[in-house]
Design a protein around this motif. Structure first.
Motif, PDB file in Angstrom:
ATOM      1  N   ARG A 195      54.402  -9.086  33.567  1.00  0.00           N
ATOM      2  CA  ARG A 195      54.097 -10.152  32.968  1.00  0.00           C
ATOM      3  C   ARG A 195      53.450 -10.195  31.526  1.00  0.00           C
ATOM      4  O   ARG A 195      53.577 -10.890  30.555  1.00  0.00           O
ATOM      5  CB  ARG A 195      53.345 -11.343  33.781  1.00  0.00           C
ATOM      6  CG  ARG A 195      53.972 -11.630  34.795  1.00  0.00           C
ATOM      7  CD  ARG A 195      55.308 -12.351  34.858  1.00  0.00           C
ATOM      8  NE  ARG A 195      55.133 -13.659  33.953  1.00  0.00           N
ATOM      9  CZ  ARG A 195      56.016 -14.493  33.483  1.00  0.00           C
ATOM     10  NH1 ARG A 195      57.659 -14.277  33.932  1.00  0.00           N
ATOM     11  NH2 ARG A 195      55.866 -15.279  32.724  1.00  0.00           N
ATOM     12  N   VAL A 196      52.619  -9.110  31.366  1.00  0.00           N
ATOM     13  CA  VAL A 196      51.835  -9.337  30.238  1.00  0.00           C
ATOM     14  C   VAL A 196      52.856  -8.700  29.109  1.00  0.00           C
ATOM     15  O   VAL A 196      54.022  -8.317  29.236  1.00  0.00           O
ATOM     16  CB  VAL A 196      50.889  -7.995  30.154  1.00  0.00           C
ATOM     17  CG1 VAL A 196      49.763  -8.555  31.362  1.00  0.00           C
ATOM     18  CG2 VAL A 196      51.216  -6.693  30.729  1.00  0.00           C
ATOM     19  N   SER A 227      58.617 -19.261  24.310  1.00  0.00           N
ATOM     20  CA  SER A 227      58.992 -18.100  25.207  1.00  0.00           C
ATOM     21  C   SER A 227      60.446 -18.074  25.511  1.00  0.00           C
ATOM     22  O   SER A 227      60.941 -16.926  26.020  1.00  0.00           O
ATOM     23  CB  SER A 227      58.324 -18.607  26.568  1.00  0.00           C
ATOM     24  OG  SER A 227      58.517 -19.778  27.182  1.00  0.00           O
ATOM     25  N   ASN A 228      61.198 -19.144  25.257  1.00  0.00           N
ATOM     26  CA  ASN A 228      62.665 -18.987  25.404  1.00  0.00           C
ATOM     27  C   ASN A 228      63.372 -18.656  24.081  1.00  0.00           C
ATOM     28  O   ASN A 228      63.230 -19.673  23.229  1.00  0.00           O
ATOM     29  CB  ASN A 228      63.160 -20.403  26.030  1.00  0.00           C
ATOM     30  CG  ASN A 228      64.787 -20.072  26.501  1.00  0.00           C
ATOM     31  OD1 ASN A 228      65.344 -20.607  25.729  1.00  0.00           O
ATOM     32  ND2 ASN A 228      65.055 -19.875  27.691  1.00  0.00           N
ATOM     33  N   ALA A 271      55.149   0.205  23.329  1.00  0.00           N
ATOM     34  CA  ALA A 271      55.723  -0.639  24.369  1.00  0.00           C
ATOM     35  C   ALA A 271      55.945  -1.811  24.041  1.00  0.00           C
ATOM     36  O   ALA A 271      56.935  -2.391  24.983  1.00  0.00           O
ATOM     37  CB  ALA A 271      54.912  -0.163  25.508  1.00  0.00           C
ATOM     38  N   SER A 272      55.052  -2.624  23.582  1.00  0.00           N
ATOM     39  CA  SER A 272      55.280  -3.921  23.502  1.00  0.00           C
ATOM     40  C   SER A 272      56.183  -4.469  22.231  1.00  0.00           C
ATOM     41  O   SER A 272      56.484  -5.757  22.048  1.00  0.00           O
ATOM     42  CB  SER A 272      53.926  -4.835  23.322  1.00  0.00           C
ATOM     43  OG  SER A 272      53.308  -4.149  21.810  1.00  0.00           O
ATOM     44  N   THR A 304      58.416 -11.797  28.164  1.00  0.00           N
ATOM     45  CA  THR A 304      57.248 -12.988  28.167  1.00  0.00           C
ATOM     46  C   THR A 304      56.744 -13.080  27.036  1.00  0.00           C
ATOM     47  O   THR A 304      55.960 -14.157  27.309  1.00  0.00           O
ATOM     48  CB  THR A 304      56.546 -12.343  29.380  1.00  0.00           C
ATOM     49  OG1 THR A 304      55.821 -10.983  28.763  1.00  0.00           O
ATOM     50  CG2 THR A 304      57.453 -11.996  30.766  1.00  0.00           C
ATOM     51  N   ALA A 305      56.989 -12.465  25.850  1.00  0.00           N
ATOM     52  CA  ALA A 305      56.235 -12.646  24.706  1.00  0.00           C
ATOM     53  C   ALA A 305      56.925 -14.004  23.941  1.00  0.00           C
ATOM     54  O   ALA A 305      58.125 -13.999  24.202  1.00  0.00           O
ATOM     55  CB  ALA A 305      56.253 -11.324  23.914  1.00  0.00           C
ATOM     56  N   PRO A 306      56.119 -14.677  23.409  1.00  0.00           N
ATOM     57  CA  PRO A 306      56.990 -15.802  22.589  1.00  0.00           C
ATOM     58  C   PRO A 306      57.655 -15.187  21.743  1.00  0.00           C
ATOM     59  O   PRO A 306      57.540 -14.212  20.939  1.00  0.00           O
ATOM     60  CB  PRO A 306      55.731 -16.539  21.898  1.00  0.00           C
ATOM     61  CG  PRO A 306      54.496 -15.304  22.062  1.00  0.00           C
ATOM     62  CD  PRO A 306      54.800 -14.449  23.146  1.00  0.00           C
ATOM     63  N   ARG A 307      58.800 -15.833  21.316  1.00  0.00           N
ATOM     64  CA  ARG A 307      59.814 -15.641  20.298  1.00  0.00           C
ATOM     65  C   ARG A 307      59.357 -16.315  19.263  1.00  0.00           C
ATOM     66  O   ARG A 307      59.412 -17.701  19.024  1.00  0.00           O
ATOM     67  CB  ARG A 307      61.222 -16.022  20.748  1.00  0.00           C
ATOM     68  CG  ARG A 307      62.213 -14.858  21.259  1.00  0.00           C
ATOM     69  CD  ARG A 307      61.450 -14.051  22.261  1.00  0.00           C
ATOM     70  NE  ARG A 307      62.179 -13.028  22.548  1.00  0.00           N
ATOM     71  CZ  ARG A 307      61.705 -11.933  23.590  1.00  0.00           C
ATOM     72  NH1 ARG A 307      60.745 -12.008  23.902  1.00  0.00           N
ATOM     73  NH2 ARG A 307      62.746 -11.101  23.858  1.00  0.00           N
ATOM     74  N   LEU A 308      59.206 -15.390  18.107  1.00  0.00           N
ATOM     75  CA  LEU A 308      58.716 -16.156  16.723  1.00  0.00           C
ATOM     76  C   LEU A 308      59.933 -16.035  15.762  1.00  0.00           C
ATOM     77  O   LEU A 308      60.312 -14.958  15.336  1.00  0.00           O
ATOM     78  CB  LEU A 308      57.513 -15.528  15.935  1.00  0.00           C
ATOM     79  CG  LEU A 308      56.438 -15.812  16.710  1.00  0.00           C
ATOM     80  CD1 LEU A 308      54.961 -15.093  15.965  1.00  0.00           C
ATOM     81  CD2 LEU A 308      55.941 -17.169  16.806  1.00  0.00           C
ATOM     82  N   LEU A 309      60.363 -17.256  15.346  1.00  0.00           N
ATOM     83  CA  LEU A 309      61.310 -17.318  14.047  1.00  0.00           C
ATOM     84  C   LEU A 309      60.651 -17.922  12.933  1.00  0.00           C
ATOM     85  O   LEU A 309      59.542 -18.703  12.948  1.00  0.00           O
ATOM     86  CB  LEU A 309      62.596 -18.107  14.564  1.00  0.00           C
ATOM     87  CG  LEU A 309      63.558 -17.495  15.896  1.00  0.00           C
ATOM     88  CD1 LEU A 309      64.564 -18.497  16.105  1.00  0.00           C
ATOM     89  CD2 LEU A 309      63.701 -16.253  15.822  1.00  0.00           C
TER      90      LEU A 309
END
Length: 753
Positions: free
Chosen positions: A337-338, A602-603, A453-454, A553-558
């Motif tokens: 989850r992280v 998040s999607n 890793a992130s 699980t990380a937010p998608r930033l556009l």
């Protein structure tokens, strides 16, 4: 302190450095006003009698900034300064570290040094002035301080080293380093750089030392004018207990210190100590019994002697040679989850790393003397008591934790991507789950693994290592790589150096001796680089490069850029447009004054849909382009059609169809879809549309016109009966499915007289 007003000054760097005493804070043991440029720091030193039973030197250094110094009020409900800020805590540590070793052995009087910034020009930072002022106040006091001691900040702007750089210069500098020292030796270093090669770092340290000598010249001039009367101090006499314990237990103690494993070694040492205490103090209540506290102090001295003798003889407590690293183990993706996780272990030091990625709403706002700013990268270091097998109440982070976190944070920061390339706010948490030496450098290594890793596209991996020193005379010294806790405690130096394969990003020198020479510093830089490269190789076998994608699980930033004059169109009246996009897509939208728009979700599909709507909402209406619009309102003279979110235009009744329409509300309704062509945008930004021309250009049939043309006989006469109302939803070129048809100019309606 009772002296006449004394002032000295000298130009160092680009401004004048001055000391003044005898006017303010005259009841302190020593006080001085330090000024550089228009920044003024008041520093005062005081002392008190020692507390009974203490076995350490209780030095306290505190740094505070009065916001009124820059004409500001504290933020928040209470308009006064409260607990120290992170900047104040870090500056207090900077004051303490070079001062602490410069006292006689056995001195345990209470000593407090307080520094307060009382005027600031916002260009010259008060931290290094407080360091200079603290040493100067102690130097002119009656206390047995072994001064003088100078400090300087050094930058490197356009390839040129600069002493006491201004805030503006530091913005462009590739180096930000503070160095303290005596005339002959360096006592403390704290610095951060953009992958600076070791030879350039050594050059910068030498440049700093030259400036330090100028500060010391001014201190000595000041000292002669003040002419303080020093209080003599006599170190405690030797009672022979150390020699007695050495003769009886040195060999056993030496064997115990070479036991493998931290916990096992501690147990072996404790067993020898308990046996020695039972022999030396058989009856604690006897009149001639040795004091227990005295025994503990001397036993500590014996342990120091044993550890140092082992190291100088080439044998370290865990059996390594001077240059060897402990076993290294790396892992990534430990936690679900992280947004990213990693584990870095070096010997018995272990750092568990957690990464969180956020938006600009998650940035850390920082307020102080300088203008308020926000941080997009934060590294928090936690040192729970269980990491060393102890019990301790859980409270907020202490000075040590804040200092170690800052060192790791600023060591990693130079390799992070720019906000333009990676707009996320990044938080790294380093939990030290085991500790036996140099956990801050383990945090640097673990943070690098976690960031890669992130999916954070760092430019180079960063690793760090601590090098220690044991010195017995000017020519008998040795450096030890990857120091243990006992080597740190009983050694003379803890020199932490972090960097990439290209050069140094973070450097911190702490000493228990009065100073080290340039030869020792140069050798340390070389030895640390060799260890750093070895650590980097081991790290890269676990994860060779940053991942291409961030965690699911990380937010998608556009991100997109719009014209600032389109911000109002995006937000809409009362926030209608932007709120509507967020509600329909579930995304979070942020827009700044420059027109940069960030969409977070998040999607991935949700983020892309929100971005599509943002672009549609802020798009420029193009003359000659056909849009799929929606009827938003109907008037007698025409219909308003929304062609972009929040943007509509007028289709005049004459541009609705090639046929005759007597009443629009009989053929169209609000909400109907309609294809329209932009025929003009006037000087008031009003959009003129045409349904008729859109259908002509598309080559589609106009059902309104067709229906009217085919409704009567060849002579244009009708049967005199009114047409039935046409049901909604009819097809035809986006005509929208009107409710009915009125008479047509081409016939098909009632006969007209």
């Amino acid at each position: 302190m009772s002296v006449q007003k004394v002032r000295v000054e000298r130009k160092i760097g680009d401004s004048v450095l001055s000391f003044e005493t005898g006017h303010i804070a005259k009841q302190a043991a020593g006080s001085v006003l330090v000024q550089y440029g228009d920044t003024v720091v008041l520093v005062a030193a005081a002392s008190g009698t020692p507390r009974p039973g203490i076995d350490f030197f209780p030095l306290m250094c505190d740094y505070r900034e009065r916001l009124a110094a820059a004409g500001k009020f504290p933020g928040g409900f209470l308009k006064r300064e409260g607990r120290p800020s992170t900047k104040e805590i870090l500056s207090s540590r900077l004051m303490d570290r070079p001062i602490r070793p410069l006292w006689p052995a056995g001195y345990k009087d209470e000593v407090q040094v307080q520094a307060c910034v009382i005027a600031s020009d916002l260009q010259n930072d008060g931290d290094v002035l407080a360091m200079i002022g603290g040493a100067t106040a102690l130097h002119i006091s009656p206390l047995p301080f072994k001064g003088p001691l100078g400090s300087v900040r050094v930058g490197k702007v356009d390839g040129k080293l600069v002493a006491f750089p201004t805030a503006d210069q530091l913005e462009e500098s590739e180096l930000d380093m503070i160095v303290s020292g005596s005339r002959d030796m360096v006592a403390m270093i704290e610095g951060f750089a953009n992958e600076m090669p070791e030879d350039e770092m050594m050059e910068a340290i030498g440049f700093a030392h030259d400036a330090i000598r100028e500060v010391i010249d001014l201190q000595e001039e000041f000292y002669k004018k003040v002419n303080p009367e020093k209080t003599p101090y006599q170190s405690p006499e030797d009672d022979g207990l150390l020699e007695r314990l050495t003769d009886a237990y040195y060999s056993d103690f030496k064997a115990a210190q070479q036991t493998s494993g931290k916990q096992a070694r501690a147990e072996a040492v404790r067993a020898v100590r308990d046996r020695a205490m039972a022999d030396v103090i058989p009856d604690p209540n006897a009149s001639d019994a040795v004091c227990v506290n005295r025994f503990k102090t001397v036993w500590h001295d014996l342990e120091e002697k044993v550890v140092r003798d082992l190291i100088l003889a080439g044998t370290r407590p865990d059996g390594r040679d001077h240059n060897s690293l402990r076993a290294i183990h790396c892992e990534t993706d430990l936690l679900p989850r992280v947004h990213g996780s990693a584990l870095f272990q070096r010997g018995e030091t272990q750092a568990l790393i957690t990464i969180a990625l956020g938006t600009s709403r998650d940035e850390q706002r920082v307020d102080g003397l300088q203008d308020e700013y926000s941080k997009k990268f934060m590294l928090d270091y936690n040192f729970p008591s269980y990491s060393v097998g102890e019990c301790r109440p859980i409270r907020g982070p202490g000075r040590r934790e804040i200092g170690h976190g800052c060192l790791a944070e600023r060591s990693v920061a130079p390799v992070l991507p720019s906000a333009d390339d990676f707009p996320y706010t990044i938080r790294v948490i380093s939990d030290i789950t085991e500790s036996n030496g140099s956990s801050s450098m383990a945090s640097v290594c673990g943070a690098t693994l976690g960031l890669m890793a992130s999916g954070v596209p760092i430019s180079n991996p960063v690793a760090g290592i601590s090098v220690g020193l044991v010195q017995d005379g000017p020519d008998n010294w040795c450096l030890i790589t990857d120091i243990l806790g006992t080597e740190d405690h009983f050694g003379d130096m803890d020199f932490k150096i972090a960097g990439t394969q290209n050069g140094i990003t973070g450097i911190q020198l702490d000493l228990k001796v009065t100073g080290v020479t340039n030869d020792i510093i140069r050798a340390t830089l070389k030895q640390s680089r060799e260890a750093r490269i070895e650590i980097l190789k081991k790290m890269l076998t676990t994860i060779p490069r940053p991942r291409r994608e961030i965690s699911p699980t990380a937010p998608r930033l556009l991100r997109t850029k719009i014209s600032p004059d389109k911000i109002g169109a995006l937000i809409g009246p009362g926030g209608k447009n932007i709120r509507g996009i967020q509600e329909t897509t579930g995304a979070v939208i942020e827009v700044d004054d420059e027109g940069t728009v960030l969409v977070a979700s998040s999607n991935k599909d949700s983020a892309q849909e929100a971005m599509r709507q943002v672009e549609a909402c802020t798009a420029t209406v193009q003359i000659g382009k056909i849009y799929d619009g929606t009827v938003s309102s109907i008037k007698e003279f025409g219909a308003f059609v929304e062609i972009l979110p929040g943007r509509d235009g007028l289709v005049h009744i004459s541009e609705m169809s090639g046929g005759y329409i007597s009443s629009l509300d009989q053929v169209i309704a609000v909400g109907d879809a309609m294809k329209v062509l932009v025929i003009d945008v006037d000087e008031h930004d009003r959009v003129k549309l045409s349904r008729r021309k859109a259908l002509e250009e598309l080559g589609e049939e106009d059902p309104l016109a067709v229906e009217g043309e085919g409704g009567g006989d060849s002579e244009g006469g009708g049967d005199g009966e009114e047409r039935p109302r046409r049901r909604r939803g009819g097809s035809g070129g986006g005509g929208g499915g009107g409710r009915g048809r009125g008479p047509r100019r081409s016939g098909g309606g009632r006969d007209r007289d």
